[in-house]
Write a protein that holds these residues in place. Structure first.
Motif, PDB file in Angstrom:
ATOM      1  N   LYS A  87       7.068  15.945  15.967  1.00  0.00           N
ATOM      2  CA  LYS A  87       6.469  15.422  14.740  1.00  0.00           C
ATOM      3  C   LYS A  87       6.041  13.969  14.965  1.00  0.00           C
ATOM      4  O   LYS A  87       6.607  13.291  15.829  1.00  0.00           O
ATOM      5  N   PRO A  88       5.098  13.475  14.189  1.00  0.00           N
ATOM      6  CA  PRO A  88       4.698  12.057  14.332  1.00  0.00           C
ATOM      7  C   PRO A  88       5.887  11.103  14.208  1.00  0.00           C
ATOM      8  O   PRO A  88       5.908  10.064  14.885  1.00  0.00           O
ATOM      9  N   GLU A  89       6.858  11.452  13.396  1.00  0.00           N
ATOM     10  CA  GLU A  89       8.032  10.572  13.226  1.00  0.00           C
ATOM     11  C   GLU A  89       8.952  10.553  14.438  1.00  0.00           C
ATOM     12  O   GLU A  89       9.910   9.785  14.482  1.00  0.00           O
ATOM     13  N   ASP A  90       8.679  11.410  15.422  1.00  0.00           N
ATOM     14  CA  ASP A  90       9.429  11.361  16.679  1.00  0.00           C
ATOM     15  C   ASP A  90       8.875  10.302  17.629  1.00  0.00           C
ATOM     16  O   ASP A  90       9.466  10.053  18.693  1.00  0.00           O
ATOM     17  N   THR A  91       7.769   9.688  17.268  1.00  0.00           N
ATOM     18  CA  THR A  91       7.173   8.648  18.102  1.00  0.00           C
ATOM     19  C   THR A  91       8.135   7.478  18.261  1.00  0.00           C
ATOM     20  O   THR A  91       8.618   6.917  17.269  1.00  0.00           O
ATOM     21  N   ALA A  92       8.425   7.129  19.514  1.00  0.00           N
ATOM     22  CA  ALA A  92       9.395   6.065  19.796  1.00  0.00           C
ATOM     23  C   ALA A  92       9.488   5.865  21.303  1.00  0.00           C
ATOM     24  O   ALA A  92       8.958   6.671  22.079  1.00  0.00           O
ATOM     25  N   VAL A  93      10.190   4.814  21.686  1.00  0.00           N
ATOM     26  CA  VAL A  93      10.610   4.664  23.071  1.00  0.00           C
ATOM     27  C   VAL A  93      11.967   5.358  23.196  1.00  0.00           C
ATOM     28  O   VAL A  93      12.881   5.089  22.408  1.00  0.00           O
ATOM     29  N   TYR A  94      12.068   6.240  24.161  1.00  0.00           N
ATOM     30  CA  TYR A  94      13.284   7.019  24.368  1.00  0.00           C
ATOM     31  C   TYR A  94      14.057   6.457  25.557  1.00  0.00           C
ATOM     32  O   TYR A  94      13.479   6.228  26.629  1.00  0.00           O
ATOM     33  N   TYR A  95      15.368   6.284  25.358  1.00  0.00           N
ATOM     34  CA  TYR A  95      16.236   5.711  26.371  1.00  0.00           C
ATOM     35  C   TYR A  95      17.324   6.699  26.781  1.00  0.00           C
ATOM     36  O   TYR A  95      17.942   7.342  25.928  1.00  0.00           O
ATOM     37  N   CYS A  96      17.545   6.784  28.060  1.00  0.00           N
ATOM     38  CA  CYS A  96      18.634   7.579  28.617  1.00  0.00           C
ATOM     39  C   CYS A  96      19.850   6.677  28.764  1.00  0.00           C
ATOM     40  O   CYS A  96      19.705   5.492  29.127  1.00  0.00           O
ATOM     41  N   THR A  97      21.033   7.233  28.496  1.00  0.00           N
ATOM     42  CA  THR A  97      22.261   6.451  28.621  1.00  0.00           C
ATOM     43  C   THR A  97      23.352   7.265  29.302  1.00  0.00           C
ATOM     44  O   THR A  97      23.316   8.498  29.287  1.00  0.00           O
ATOM     45  N   ALA A  98      24.331   6.547  29.853  1.00  0.00           N
ATOM     46  CA  ALA A  98      25.471   7.210  30.484  1.00  0.00           C
ATOM     47  C   ALA A  98      26.686   6.294  30.431  1.00  0.00           C
ATOM     48  O   ALA A  98      26.545   5.062  30.388  1.00  0.00           O
ATOM     49  N   ASP A  99      27.865   6.911  30.430  1.00  0.00           N
ATOM     50  CA  ASP A  99      29.107   6.125  30.368  1.00  0.00           C
ATOM     51  C   ASP A  99      30.249   6.979  30.903  1.00  0.00           C
ATOM     52  O   ASP A  99      30.371   8.150  30.526  1.00  0.00           O
TER      53      ASP A  99
END
Length: 126
Positions: A87-99
């Protein structure tokens, strides 16, 4: 030092799909908590999907349930985010994380993760 490198972002039309990848170096992610966060323009960063392999827990934000799937390939030391019905509201910068730490905060995608990728842009637009 753990390094995470995302790929797979881009421009997609509403209703389309993308698969984001995150390859790790410096550590084996088999028993790490892993996650995906996103930050849209003018908004705070938010948790999207998180997974802790040691207890099989998977958490998704309500806004992406039924559309996004988080997974990992231990042989490739890679984490994925399959995104469908975008959806248009999914527009974003996506970040991967780990811990390496597993607790209720990591299970529920709170922003206490130790390692972060540089981010990949996802734009949903016609």
């Amino acid at each position: 030092q753990v390094q995470l490198v995302e790929s797979g972002g881009g421009l997609v039309q509403p209703g389309g799909s993308l698969r984001l990848s995150c390859t790790a170096s410096g550590a084996t992610l088999d028993y790490y908590a892993i996650g995906w966060f996103r930050q849209a323009p003018g908004k705070e960063r938010e948790g999207v999907s998180c997974s802790t392999a040691s207890d099989g827990n998977i958490w998704h934000a309500e806004s992406v349930k039924g559309r996004f799937t988080i997974s990992r390939d231990n042989a490739e030391n890679t984490v994925y985010l399959q995104m469908n019905s975008l959806k248009p509201e999914d527009t974003a910068v996506y970040y991967c994380t780990a811990d390496p730490k597993i607790d209720r905060y990591r299970r529920t995608c709170r922003q206490f993760y130790a390692y972060w990728g540089q981010g990949t842009q996802v734009t949903v637009s016609s």
